[in-house]
Scaffold this motif. Structure first.
Motif, PDB file in Angstrom:
ATOM      1  N   THR A  45       0.830  -1.188   0.000  1.00  0.00           N
ATOM      2  CA  THR A  45       0.000   0.000   0.000  1.00  0.00           C
ATOM      3  C   THR A  45       0.873   1.251   0.000  1.00  0.00           C
ATOM      4  O   THR A  45       1.773   1.380   0.829  1.00  0.00           O
ATOM      5  CB  THR A  45      -0.914   0.005   1.248  1.00  0.00           C
ATOM      6  N   PRO A  46       0.622   2.193  -0.913  1.00  0.00           N
ATOM      7  CA  PRO A  46       1.476   3.386  -0.990  1.00  0.00           C
ATOM      8  C   PRO A  46       1.597   4.176   0.314  1.00  0.00           C
ATOM      9  O   PRO A  46       2.645   4.749   0.584  1.00  0.00           O
ATOM     10  CB  PRO A  46       0.789   4.240  -2.064  1.00  0.00           C
ATOM     11  N   PHE A  47       0.562   4.189   1.134  1.00  0.00           N
ATOM     12  CA  PHE A  47       0.589   4.989   2.355  1.00  0.00           C
ATOM     13  C   PHE A  47       1.507   4.411   3.431  1.00  0.00           C
ATOM     14  O   PHE A  47       1.762   5.062   4.434  1.00  0.00           O
ATOM     15  CB  PHE A  47      -0.818   5.182   2.907  1.00  0.00           C
ATOM     16  N   ASN A  48       1.995   3.194   3.242  1.00  0.00           N
ATOM     17  CA  ASN A  48       2.890   2.609   4.236  1.00  0.00           C
ATOM     18  C   ASN A  48       4.113   3.489   4.483  1.00  0.00           C
ATOM     19  O   ASN A  48       4.655   3.516   5.582  1.00  0.00           O
ATOM     20  CB  ASN A  48       3.336   1.208   3.809  1.00  0.00           C
ATOM     21  N   SER A  49       4.534   4.222   3.467  1.00  0.00           N
ATOM     22  CA  SER A  49       5.721   5.073   3.620  1.00  0.00           C
ATOM     23  C   SER A  49       5.514   6.176   4.656  1.00  0.00           C
ATOM     24  O   SER A  49       6.458   6.630   5.287  1.00  0.00           O
ATOM     25  CB  SER A  49       6.096   5.700   2.276  1.00  0.00           C
ATOM     26  N   PHE A  50       4.270   6.591   4.863  1.00  0.00           N
ATOM     27  CA  PHE A  50       3.978   7.641   5.834  1.00  0.00           C
ATOM     28  C   PHE A  50       4.052   7.114   7.274  1.00  0.00           C
ATOM     29  O   PHE A  50       4.240   7.882   8.198  1.00  0.00           O
ATOM     30  CB  PHE A  50       2.596   8.250   5.591  1.00  0.00           C
ATOM     31  N   TYR A  51       3.900   5.807   7.423  1.00  0.00           N
ATOM     32  CA  TYR A  51       3.826   5.208   8.754  1.00  0.00           C
ATOM     33  C   TYR A  51       5.005   4.298   9.057  1.00  0.00           C
ATOM     34  O   TYR A  51       4.915   3.444   9.934  1.00  0.00           O
ATOM     35  CB  TYR A  51       2.532   4.402   8.880  1.00  0.00           C
ATOM     36  N   LEU A  52       6.090   4.468   8.346  1.00  0.00           N
ATOM     37  CA  LEU A  52       7.201   3.533   8.481  1.00  0.00           C
ATOM     38  C   LEU A  52       7.686   3.391   9.925  1.00  0.00           C
ATOM     39  O   LEU A  52       7.956   2.282  10.391  1.00  0.00           O
ATOM     40  CB  LEU A  52       8.352   3.944   7.562  1.00  0.00           C
ATOM     41  N   GLY A  53       7.768   4.491  10.658  1.00  0.00           N
ATOM     42  CA  GLY A  53       8.194   4.428  12.060  1.00  0.00           C
ATOM     43  C   GLY A  53       7.252   3.588  12.907  1.00  0.00           C
ATOM     44  O   GLY A  53       7.687   2.750  13.709  1.00  0.00           O
ATOM     45  N   LEU A  54       5.947   3.795  12.722  1.00  0.00           N
ATOM     46  CA  LEU A  54       4.963   3.002  13.466  1.00  0.00           C
ATOM     47  C   LEU A  54       4.992   1.538  13.040  1.00  0.00           C
ATOM     48  O   LEU A  54       4.880   0.637  13.877  1.00  0.00           O
ATOM     49  CB  LEU A  54       3.548   3.557  13.239  1.00  0.00           C
ATOM     50  N   ILE A  55       5.149   1.305  11.752  1.00  0.00           N
ATOM     51  CA  ILE A  55       5.208  -0.081  11.269  1.00  0.00           C
ATOM     52  C   ILE A  55       6.375  -0.805  11.928  1.00  0.00           C
ATOM     53  O   ILE A  55       6.226  -1.930  12.409  1.00  0.00           O
ATOM     54  CB  ILE A  55       5.331  -0.114   9.727  1.00  0.00           C
ATOM     55  N   LYS A  56       7.524  -0.150  11.990  1.00  0.00           N
ATOM     56  CA  LYS A  56       8.691  -0.775  12.610  1.00  0.00           C
ATOM     57  C   LYS A  56       8.504  -0.973  14.115  1.00  0.00           C
ATOM     58  O   LYS A  56       9.042  -1.902  14.702  1.00  0.00           O
ATOM     59  CB  LYS A  56       9.950   0.059  12.335  1.00  0.00           C
ATOM     60  N   ARG A  57       7.730  -0.101  14.739  1.00  0.00           N
ATOM     61  CA  ARG A  57       7.463  -0.225  16.185  1.00  0.00           C
ATOM     62  C   ARG A  57       6.454  -1.342  16.460  1.00  0.00           C
ATOM     63  O   ARG A  57       6.625  -2.151  17.376  1.00  0.00           O
ATOM     64  CB  ARG A  57       6.930   1.123  16.705  1.00  0.00           C
ATOM     65  N   ILE A  58       5.382  -1.392  15.668  1.00  0.00           N
ATOM     66  CA  ILE A  58       4.313  -2.373  15.887  1.00  0.00           C
ATOM     67  C   ILE A  58       4.704  -3.759  15.374  1.00  0.00           C
ATOM     68  O   ILE A  58       4.338  -4.771  15.956  1.00  0.00           O
ATOM     69  CB  ILE A  58       3.004  -1.901  15.212  1.00  0.00           C
ATOM     70  N   PHE A  59       5.457  -3.788  14.280  1.00  0.00           N
ATOM     71  CA  PHE A  59       5.860  -5.051  13.661  1.00  0.00           C
ATOM     72  C   PHE A  59       7.386  -5.104  13.555  1.00  0.00           C
ATOM     73  O   PHE A  59       7.943  -4.975  12.471  1.00  0.00           O
ATOM     74  CB  PHE A  59       5.238  -5.173  12.256  1.00  0.00           C
ATOM     75  N   PRO A  60       8.075  -5.271  14.691  1.00  0.00           N
ATOM     76  CA  PRO A  60       9.545  -5.231  14.656  1.00  0.00           C
ATOM     77  C   PRO A  60      10.155  -6.325  13.779  1.00  0.00           C
ATOM     78  O   PRO A  60      11.278  -6.187  13.312  1.00  0.00           O
ATOM     79  CB  PRO A  60       9.950  -5.396  16.129  1.00  0.00           C
ATOM     80  N   GLU A  61       9.408  -7.379  13.527  1.00  0.00           N
ATOM     81  CA  GLU A  61       9.897  -8.470  12.681  1.00  0.00           C
ATOM     82  C   GLU A  61       9.716  -8.170  11.195  1.00  0.00           C
ATOM     83  O   GLU A  61      10.177  -8.925  10.337  1.00  0.00           O
ATOM     84  CB  GLU A  61       9.174  -9.783  13.036  1.00  0.00           C
ATOM     85  N   SER A  62       9.076  -7.065  10.879  1.00  0.00           N
ATOM     86  CA  SER A  62       8.787  -6.748   9.478  1.00  0.00           C
ATOM     87  C   SER A  62      10.054  -6.439   8.684  1.00  0.00           C
ATOM     88  O   SER A  62      11.043  -5.944   9.216  1.00  0.00           O
ATOM     89  CB  SER A  62       7.825  -5.559   9.390  1.00  0.00           C
ATOM     90  N   ILE A  63       9.980  -6.761   7.416  1.00  0.00           N
ATOM     91  CA  ILE A  63      11.027  -6.413   6.462  1.00  0.00           C
ATOM     92  C   ILE A  63      10.418  -5.347   5.569  1.00  0.00           C
ATOM     93  O   ILE A  63       9.374  -5.561   4.950  1.00  0.00           O
ATOM     94  CB  ILE A  63      11.449  -7.645   5.643  1.00  0.00           C
ATOM     95  N   THR A  64      11.017  -4.186   5.547  1.00  0.00           N
ATOM     96  CA  THR A  64      10.451  -3.086   4.763  1.00  0.00           C
ATOM     97  C   THR A  64      11.345  -2.793   3.568  1.00  0.00           C
ATOM     98  O   THR A  64      12.570  -2.831   3.661  1.00  0.00           O
ATOM     99  CB  THR A  64      10.269  -1.821   5.618  1.00  0.00           C
ATOM    100  N   ILE A  65      10.684  -2.516   2.459  1.00  0.00           N
ATOM    101  CA  ILE A  65      11.388  -2.267   1.209  1.00  0.00           C
ATOM    102  C   ILE A  65      10.824  -1.006   0.581  1.00  0.00           C
ATOM    103  O   ILE A  65       9.611  -0.886   0.375  1.00  0.00           O
ATOM    104  CB  ILE A  65      11.215  -3.455   0.241  1.00  0.00           C
ATOM    105  N   ASN A  66      11.696  -0.068   0.315  1.00  0.00           N
ATOM    106  CA  ASN A  66      11.293   1.135  -0.406  1.00  0.00           C
ATOM    107  C   ASN A  66      11.734   0.961  -1.854  1.00  0.00           C
ATOM    108  O   ASN A  66      12.919   0.883  -2.137  1.00  0.00           O
ATOM    109  CB  ASN A  66      11.943   2.375   0.199  1.00  0.00           C
ATOM    110  N   THR A  67      10.764   0.857  -2.750  1.00  0.00           N
ATOM    111  CA  THR A  67      11.101   0.747  -4.161  1.00  0.00           C
ATOM    112  C   THR A  67      11.113   2.141  -4.754  1.00  0.00           C
ATOM    113  O   THR A  67      10.104   2.836  -4.747  1.00  0.00           O
ATOM    114  CB  THR A  67      10.096  -0.150  -4.907  1.00  0.00           C
TER     115      THR A  67
END
Length: 195
Positions: A45-67
């Motif tokens: 989802t394009p809006f994930n970039s706006f919440y990257l800090g929260l995503i990393k806090r809520i889902f510390p196991e997540s792998i994030t990729i900025n294309t």
């Protein structure tokens, strides 16, 4: 857009606590489990970039990729496709507003040095698929196999505007052309160049 709606609700209600973050996590995973039980899934989802800090806090196991892709290609792709859930893509001015904010967010989050985060330049990826995919699989802690590059044989479901492209042997180039659209996008093209 489920994740950003959950985050929007939490932020708008000014209800950010450890308990709320855990409830959001459970709610999102419950939603995902209705679609797949696989170990890995992609939420692009394009809006994930706006919440990257929260995503990393809520889902510390997540792998994030900025294309990363040329903004002209991105802007025109948004304008050209019918994204029902993203009504800001119906107007050129709204796309420009979104991309300016996206750029600010990515520059900010890019300085945070998150674990398990990768930036993929799509132009470079298109030229050096083997090298870039090996980096990607290394991040996932998985072995890379050459056959993974044959995307036309992948039978996994795709629920995005890319669904038709995934099965196509003719992968679109990641460069922007205006010659087929004439003056209708001259101003749009000019505004994109200023981002």
């Amino acid at each position: 857009n489920k994740l950003h709606k959950l985050m929007d609700d939490m932020i708008l209600n000014k209800n950010i606590s450890k308990d709320t973050l855990e409830k959001l996590r459970q709610s999102y995973y419950s939603f995902i489990k209705k679609m797949t039980t696989k170990k890995y899934f992609i939420d692009k989802t394009p809006f994930n970039s706006f919440y990257l800090g929260l995503i990393k806090r809520i889902f510390p196991e997540s792998i994030t990729i900025n294309t990363h892709r040329d903004f002209k290609s991105v802007a025109f792709s948004m304008y050209e496709n019918n994204f029902d859930a993203l009504n800001f893509t119906f107007r050129q001015e709204d796309i420009i507003f979104y991309l300016k904010n996206y750029k600010k967010n990515i520059e900010f989050w890019g300085n945070q040095k998150f674990a398990n985060h990768m930036v993929i330049d799509l132009e470079k990826f298109n030229k050096d698929k083997d090298i870039e995919m090996k980096k990607f699989f290394s991040l996932l802690n998985l072995d890379f196999k050459k056959e993974y590059l044959n995307h036309t044989k992948n039978e996994h479901p795709v629920y995005t505007a890319s669904a038709g492209q995934v099965r196509s042997k003719n992968v679109p180039q990641f460069s922007f052309t205006v010659k087929n659209y004439g003056k209708i996008i001259d101003q749009f093209n000019s505004l994109i160049s200023e981002i």
